[in-house]
Design an enzyme around this catalytic site. Structure first.
Site, short mmCIF file in Angstrom:
data_model
loop_
_atom_site.label_atom_id
_atom_site.label_comp_id
_atom_site.label_asym_id
_atom_site.label_seq_id
_atom_site.Cartn_x
_atom_site.Cartn_y
_atom_site.Cartn_z
N ASN A 16 0.81 -1.22 0.00
CA ASN A 16 0.00 0.00 0.00
C ASN A 16 0.85 1.27 0.00
O ASN A 16 0.48 2.28 0.58
CB ASN A 16 -0.99 -0.01 1.17
CG ASN A 16 -2.09 1.04 1.08
OD1 ASN A 16 -2.53 1.56 2.09
ND2 ASN A 16 -2.55 1.34 -0.10
N CYS A 18 2.87 1.79 -3.21
CA CYS A 18 3.20 2.01 -4.63
C CYS A 18 1.94 1.94 -5.50
O CYS A 18 1.34 2.96 -5.83
CB CYS A 18 4.23 0.99 -5.13
SG CYS A 18 5.85 1.13 -4.35
N ARG A 19 1.53 0.75 -5.83
CA ARG A 19 0.46 0.57 -6.83
C ARG A 19 -0.92 0.99 -6.34
O ARG A 19 -1.62 1.74 -7.03
CB ARG A 19 0.43 -0.89 -7.30
CG ARG A 19 1.70 -1.31 -8.01
CD ARG A 19 1.77 -2.80 -8.22
NE ARG A 19 1.95 -3.51 -6.95
CZ ARG A 19 1.95 -4.82 -6.81
NH1 ARG A 19 1.73 -5.59 -7.87
NH2 ARG A 19 2.15 -5.38 -5.64
N SER A 20 -1.33 0.50 -5.19
CA SER A 20 -2.71 0.78 -4.77
C SER A 20 -2.96 2.26 -4.44
O SER A 20 -4.04 2.77 -4.77
CB SER A 20 -3.15 -0.15 -3.63
OG SER A 20 -2.32 -0.05 -2.51
#
Length: 158
Positions: A16, A18-20
């Site tokens: 939680n 980077c991407r999300s």
């Protein structure tokens, strides 16, 4: 919990950071731009507890700022309540998907539809790879995938 008549989506990746949080910020901006943000509960979380309370990765924040998107998100871990309160839980890769489905089996009243965010990608890139050990360009790739996927998801759910 989502208010009656509202829709809800939780974006999930391993840490939680980077991407999300990129997906959450992109989706929030898109929903705002089309005047639908008040109809949505939007959040992001991690399958792990490694980064609880941390800001997103500085490279992710820089990428978002390059696209005029801000976020004040702090990392958190997925909870049992998330499976009962969110309509959609959209994750980034097969490991996230497996972890979430395993956790969901332990929740009595799971109502969330758990899917890969990439399943909405018109370019059919189902996996959004973790950019943490990569370069700045990898965060831009994540951003571009999130834009495509979030746009398709929002259109399908508007």
């Amino acid at each position: 919990m989502a208010a009656s008549g509202s829709k809800s989506v939780l974006f999930v990746c391993l840490g939680n950071i980077c991407r999300s949080p990129i997906a959450e910020a992109v989706f929030r901006k898109m929903a705002t731009d089309v005047g639908a943000v008040d109809k949505w509960v939007i959040d992001s979380a991690a399958t792990s507890d490694w980064n609880i309370g941390s800001l997103p990765d500085r490279r992710g924040l820089a990428c978002l700022r390059n696209h005029d998107i801000e976020t004040s998100h702090r990392a958190r871990q997925v909870t049992k309540d998330d499976f009962m309160s969110f309509e959609y839980i959209l994750c980034m890769d097969e490991t996230n998907l497996s972890d979430l489905k395993s956790k969901a089996k332990k929740v009595k009243d799971c109502r969330a539809k758990i899917e890969l965010l990439g399943s909405y990608d018109p370019q059919n890139q189902r996996i959004i790879k973790d950019p943490y050990y990569g370069r700045d360009e990898d965060f831009e790739t994540v951003y571009e995938q999130c834009v495509r996927c979030c746009k398709a998801f929002l259109e399908k759910n508007s």
